[in-house]
Design a protein around this motif. Structure first.
Motif, PDB file in Angstrom:
ATOM      1  N   GLU A 176      -1.630   4.248  17.142  1.00  0.00           N
ATOM      2  CA  GLU A 176      -2.298   3.831  18.370  1.00  0.00           C
ATOM      3  C   GLU A 176      -1.344   3.056  19.281  1.00  0.00           C
ATOM      4  O   GLU A 176      -0.347   2.485  18.830  1.00  0.00           O
ATOM      5  CB  GLU A 176      -3.506   2.949  18.030  1.00  0.00           C
ATOM      6  CG  GLU A 176      -4.581   3.674  17.231  1.00  0.00           C
ATOM      7  CD  GLU A 176      -5.703   2.746  16.799  1.00  0.00           C
ATOM      8  OE1 GLU A 176      -5.571   1.518  17.003  1.00  0.00           O
ATOM      9  OE2 GLU A 176      -6.711   3.244  16.264  1.00  0.00           O
ATOM     10  N   THR A 212      -0.599  -0.611  18.420  1.00  0.00           N
ATOM     11  CA  THR A 212       0.357  -0.732  17.314  1.00  0.00           C
ATOM     12  C   THR A 212       1.763  -0.387  17.784  1.00  0.00           C
ATOM     13  O   THR A 212       2.736  -1.051  17.409  1.00  0.00           O
ATOM     14  CB  THR A 212      -0.048   0.195  16.164  1.00  0.00           C
ATOM     15  OG1 THR A 212      -1.359  -0.153  15.706  1.00  0.00           O
ATOM     16  CG2 THR A 212       0.925   0.109  15.009  1.00  0.00           C
ATOM     17  N   ASP A 268      -2.961   6.112  10.215  1.00  0.00           N
ATOM     18  CA  ASP A 268      -4.282   5.490  10.049  1.00  0.00           C
ATOM     19  C   ASP A 268      -4.172   4.194   9.248  1.00  0.00           C
ATOM     20  O   ASP A 268      -4.818   3.188   9.576  1.00  0.00           O
ATOM     21  CB  ASP A 268      -5.230   6.461   9.341  1.00  0.00           C
ATOM     22  CG  ASP A 268      -5.649   7.633  10.222  1.00  0.00           C
ATOM     23  OD1 ASP A 268      -5.471   7.535  11.450  1.00  0.00           O
ATOM     24  OD2 ASP A 268      -6.152   8.640   9.668  1.00  0.00           O
ATOM     25  N   ALA A 269      -3.359   4.216   8.188  1.00  0.00           N
ATOM     26  CA  ALA A 269      -3.187   3.015   7.357  1.00  0.00           C
ATOM     27  C   ALA A 269      -2.491   1.909   8.138  1.00  0.00           C
ATOM     28  O   ALA A 269      -2.870   0.733   8.056  1.00  0.00           O
ATOM     29  CB  ALA A 269      -2.398   3.365   6.099  1.00  0.00           C
ATOM     30  N   GLU A 276       0.849  -1.196   0.000  1.00  0.00           N
ATOM     31  CA  GLU A 276       0.000   0.000   0.000  1.00  0.00           C
ATOM     32  C   GLU A 276       0.878   1.237   0.000  1.00  0.00           C
ATOM     33  O   GLU A 276       1.947   1.247   0.628  1.00  0.00           O
ATOM     34  CB  GLU A 276      -0.892  -0.025   1.248  1.00  0.00           C
ATOM     35  CG  GLU A 276      -2.016   0.979   1.251  1.00  0.00           C
ATOM     36  CD  GLU A 276      -3.011   0.699   2.379  1.00  0.00           C
ATOM     37  OE1 GLU A 276      -3.524   1.691   2.944  1.00  0.00           O
ATOM     38  OE2 GLU A 276      -3.266  -0.488   2.683  1.00  0.00           O
ATOM     39  N   ARG A 308      -4.860  -3.951  12.779  1.00  0.00           N
ATOM     40  CA  ARG A 308      -6.125  -4.500  13.279  1.00  0.00           C
ATOM     41  C   ARG A 308      -6.629  -5.636  12.402  1.00  0.00           C
ATOM     42  O   ARG A 308      -7.110  -6.659  12.908  1.00  0.00           O
ATOM     43  CB  ARG A 308      -7.190  -3.395  13.328  1.00  0.00           C
ATOM     44  CG  ARG A 308      -7.032  -2.389  14.458  1.00  0.00           C
ATOM     45  CD  ARG A 308      -8.278  -1.550  14.612  1.00  0.00           C
ATOM     46  NE  ARG A 308      -8.627  -0.842  13.386  1.00  0.00           N
ATOM     47  CZ  ARG A 308      -8.196   0.367  13.054  1.00  0.00           C
ATOM     48  NH1 ARG A 308      -7.373   1.019  13.879  1.00  0.00           N
ATOM     49  NH2 ARG A 308      -8.568   0.944  11.934  1.00  0.00           N
ATOM     50  N   GLU A 309      -6.525  -5.473  11.087  1.00  0.00           N
ATOM     51  CA  GLU A 309      -7.116  -6.442  10.167  1.00  0.00           C
ATOM     52  C   GLU A 309      -6.230  -7.667   9.933  1.00  0.00           C
ATOM     53  O   GLU A 309      -6.731  -8.782   9.781  1.00  0.00           O
ATOM     54  CB  GLU A 309      -7.412  -5.762   8.820  1.00  0.00           C
ATOM     55  CG  GLU A 309      -8.484  -4.682   8.902  1.00  0.00           C
ATOM     56  CD  GLU A 309      -8.668  -3.956   7.583  1.00  0.00           C
ATOM     57  OE1 GLU A 309      -7.888  -4.228   6.642  1.00  0.00           O
ATOM     58  OE2 GLU A 309      -9.588  -3.122   7.488  1.00  0.00           O
ATOM     59  N   ARG A 310      -4.898  -7.487   9.906  1.00  0.00           N
ATOM     60  CA  ARG A 310      -4.009  -8.577   9.497  1.00  0.00           C
ATOM     61  C   ARG A 310      -3.116  -9.094  10.623  1.00  0.00           C
ATOM     62  O   ARG A 310      -2.465 -10.105  10.470  1.00  0.00           O
ATOM     63  CB  ARG A 310      -3.141  -8.122   8.314  1.00  0.00           C
ATOM     64  CG  ARG A 310      -3.947  -7.515   7.158  1.00  0.00           C
ATOM     65  CD  ARG A 310      -4.916  -8.490   6.518  1.00  0.00           C
ATOM     66  NE  ARG A 310      -4.214  -9.457   5.720  1.00  0.00           N
ATOM     67  CZ  ARG A 310      -3.902  -9.285   4.429  1.00  0.00           C
ATOM     68  NH1 ARG A 310      -4.243  -8.156   3.807  1.00  0.00           N
ATOM     69  NH2 ARG A 310      -3.273 -10.220   3.757  1.00  0.00           N
ATOM     70  N   ASP A 348      -2.411   1.491  11.468  1.00  0.00           N
ATOM     71  CA  ASP A 348      -3.320   0.969  12.490  1.00  0.00           C
ATOM     72  C   ASP A 348      -4.369   0.045  11.891  1.00  0.00           C
ATOM     73  O   ASP A 348      -4.715  -0.995  12.471  1.00  0.00           O
ATOM     74  CB  ASP A 348      -4.010   2.123  13.222  1.00  0.00           C
ATOM     75  CG  ASP A 348      -3.069   2.893  14.131  1.00  0.00           C
ATOM     76  OD1 ASP A 348      -2.091   2.290  14.613  1.00  0.00           O
ATOM     77  OD2 ASP A 348      -3.304   4.097  14.351  1.00  0.00           O
ATOM     78  N   ARG A 349      -4.866   0.399  10.718  1.00  0.00           N
ATOM     79  CA  ARG A 349      -5.896  -0.428  10.069  1.00  0.00           C
ATOM     80  C   ARG A 349      -5.330  -1.798   9.693  1.00  0.00           C
ATOM     81  O   ARG A 349      -5.962  -2.835   9.925  1.00  0.00           O
ATOM     82  CB  ARG A 349      -6.431   0.286   8.826  1.00  0.00           C
ATOM     83  CG  ARG A 349      -7.318  -0.588   7.937  1.00  0.00           C
ATOM     84  CD  ARG A 349      -7.922   0.209   6.797  1.00  0.00           C
ATOM     85  NE  ARG A 349      -6.961   1.041   6.114  1.00  0.00           N
ATOM     86  CZ  ARG A 349      -6.075   0.602   5.229  1.00  0.00           C
ATOM     87  NH1 ARG A 349      -6.007  -0.699   4.923  1.00  0.00           N
ATOM     88  NH2 ARG A 349      -5.245   1.441   4.632  1.00  0.00           N
ATOM     89  N   ILE A 350      -4.124  -1.818   9.104  1.00  0.00           N
ATOM     90  CA  ILE A 350      -3.522  -3.088   8.711  1.00  0.00           C
ATOM     91  C   ILE A 350      -3.231  -3.948   9.931  1.00  0.00           C
ATOM     92  O   ILE A 350      -3.437  -5.169   9.912  1.00  0.00           O
ATOM     93  CB  ILE A 350      -2.246  -2.836   7.885  1.00  0.00           C
ATOM     94  CG1 ILE A 350      -2.609  -2.202   6.543  1.00  0.00           C
ATOM     95  CG2 ILE A 350      -1.476  -4.137   7.665  1.00  0.00           C
ATOM     96  CD1 ILE A 350      -1.409  -1.789   5.715  1.00  0.00           C
ATOM     97  N   ASP A 406      -2.094  10.373   8.198  1.00  0.00           N
ATOM     98  CA  ASP A 406      -2.678   9.446   7.214  1.00  0.00           C
ATOM     99  C   ASP A 406      -1.935   8.115   7.201  1.00  0.00           C
ATOM    100  O   ASP A 406      -2.546   7.049   7.101  1.00  0.00           O
ATOM    101  CB  ASP A 406      -2.642  10.075   5.819  1.00  0.00           C
ATOM    102  CG  ASP A 406      -3.622  11.235   5.664  1.00  0.00           C
ATOM    103  OD1 ASP A 406      -4.526  11.355   6.517  1.00  0.00           O
ATOM    104  OD2 ASP A 406      -3.470  12.006   4.693  1.00  0.00           O
TER     105      ASP A 406
END
Length: 397
Positions: free
Chosen positions: A219, A222, A188-189, A149, A195-197, A191-193, A185
């Motif tokens: 966060e 992370t 955010d990316a 990404e 949480r998801e992976r 933290d999202r990865i 930004d």
């Protein structure tokens, strides 16, 4: 949960169903010229025949192995074949661990797969800069990342200058705000990865000031996973050696810590939380009581056998403790233990014996298997687990 994953394959189903399975664990690309590859395939054909592999399975293996899978040299391959069809073909970006394995029998040989998978930790690499970041989610030992990404920053001035005059301070603040927004930004990316992976580690490299801003924005959960690498791998002409060294060191320490934690946990409460030795570990596996199974990789060279059963409890020392699961199939003890662990969703860890470069391998025997249990060991023998006192409930009459 067991970490054995093979894309498009239900390993529980494969391991539970007796059949005519061919398993081949051998070298992948070794950086040799084409003529040497052909010679290696001819030699492998002889070993497949000697191992009793059916011709259609052998043909499928010999057709698949020379394929360019993008693996670096040295590398290793694990193939699972049935009725002439390649059911699984896994490549590993590291040298073969242990001896070549070629078998044809009722159950697949999965120890090589589990050993490599244990080293394939999922990591997130974040290479950040003032203009954005590249994110790469990787499985160590695999040729290609699982996910990539790119986060692009605002297309405003990103470099501080000295324009002079009354506007200088305002201009500098504007640039800093762009940097801050960009790293927000990126955070955010990241933290999202996470949480998801759920990667095991997050490695942050790149521009020093951008790294600092990023770490201020991600966060707390992370941040606990972050290893900051003091190198700008995005700079022109930079290499990633510092990053790779940090990854190797971090993963090695984490593996050693995990093994120490298993040993400590198994020894708690006078070892009631653990099982040690072949008989006790088999007994715990038969009750799906094992949370984490710890094995010495030298067991792969041992000639001891156990019975692999086609139904629960999946493994037995002898036919006398196979319950109603049939007579069982004798297989190497390490294979039987790992198979039962995977079928009961236990984690498997191997203690790898890797001497330093130039040092000989010791001739010691394998350490006995050990396990951390999901509930106390007393229940293996039918005793009820001890009840903890609860002072908040009061007594009843």
């Amino acid at each position: 949960m067991s970490s054995v994953e093979v894309s498009g394959l239900d390993m529980h189903e494969v391991l539970a169903e007796p059949g005519a399975w061919t398993t081949v664990y051998t070298d992948g690309p070794q950086g040799e010229p084409p003529g040497a590859v052909e010679s290696r395939m001819r030699s492998l054909k002889d070993r497949l025949r000697d191992a009793g592999v059916p011709d259609d399975d052998a043909d499928a293996v010999l057709a698949a192995l020379p394929d360019d899978t993008g693996l670096p040299a040295p590398s290793a391959r694990w193939l699972l074949v049935r009725a002439g069809d390649i059911v699984a073909d896994e490549g590993f970006s590291s040298a073969r661990r242990g001896l070549e394995r070629i078998t044809h029998g009722s159950f697949p040989d999965i120890v090589p797969l589990v050993r490599h998978r244990g080293a394939q930790r999922r990591i997130l690499v974040v290479e950040t800069g003032r203009d954005g970041a590249e994110l790469s989610l990787e499985r160590l030992g695999r040729a290609e990342p699982e996910h990539t990404e790119q986060v692009e920053g605002d297309q405003q001035p990103i470099t501080k200058v000295n324009p002079g005059g009354w506007s200088q301070a305002r201009f500098q603040r504007s640039v800093e705000e762009v940097w801050q927004h960009t790293q927000s930004d990126v955070a955010d990316a990241v933290d999202r990865i996470v949480r998801e992976r759920q990667p095991d580690h997050v490695f942050v490299t790149g521009d020093a000031q951008a790294r600092g801003l990023l770490l201020e924005n991600i966060e707390g959960g992370t941040l606990d996973l972050v290893v900051e690498v003091d190198a700008d791998t995005r700079a022109d002409g930079a290499d990633d050696q510092s990053l790779r060294d940090a990854i190797d060191e971090t993963v090695s320490i984490a593996h050693d810590d995990a093994i120490s934690a298993v040993r400590d946990r198994a020894a708690e409460q006078d070892a009631r939380n653990g099982a040690s030795g072949l008989a006790d570990v088999v007994g715990a596996l038969q009750q799906a009581q094992v949370q984490t199974l710890l094995l010495d990789e030298r067991m792969a060279d041992d000639e001891d056998t156990l019975l692999a059963l086609s139904a629960t409890p999946w493994v037995a020392l002898t036919a006398a403790d196979a319950f109603d699961a049939g007579p069982g199939t004798p297989v190497p003890a390490v294979e039987a233990l790992v198979r039962a662990a995977v079928l009961t969703d236990a984690e498997v860890l191997f203690v790898e014996d890797e001497p330093d470069d130039g040092e000989p391998r010791s001739d010691r025997g394998p350490q006995p298997p050990r396990a951390v249990l999901r509930w106390p060991a007393a229940s293996i023998t039918g005793d009820a687990p001890a009840q903890e006192n609860d002072d908040t409930t009061g007594s009843t009459s």
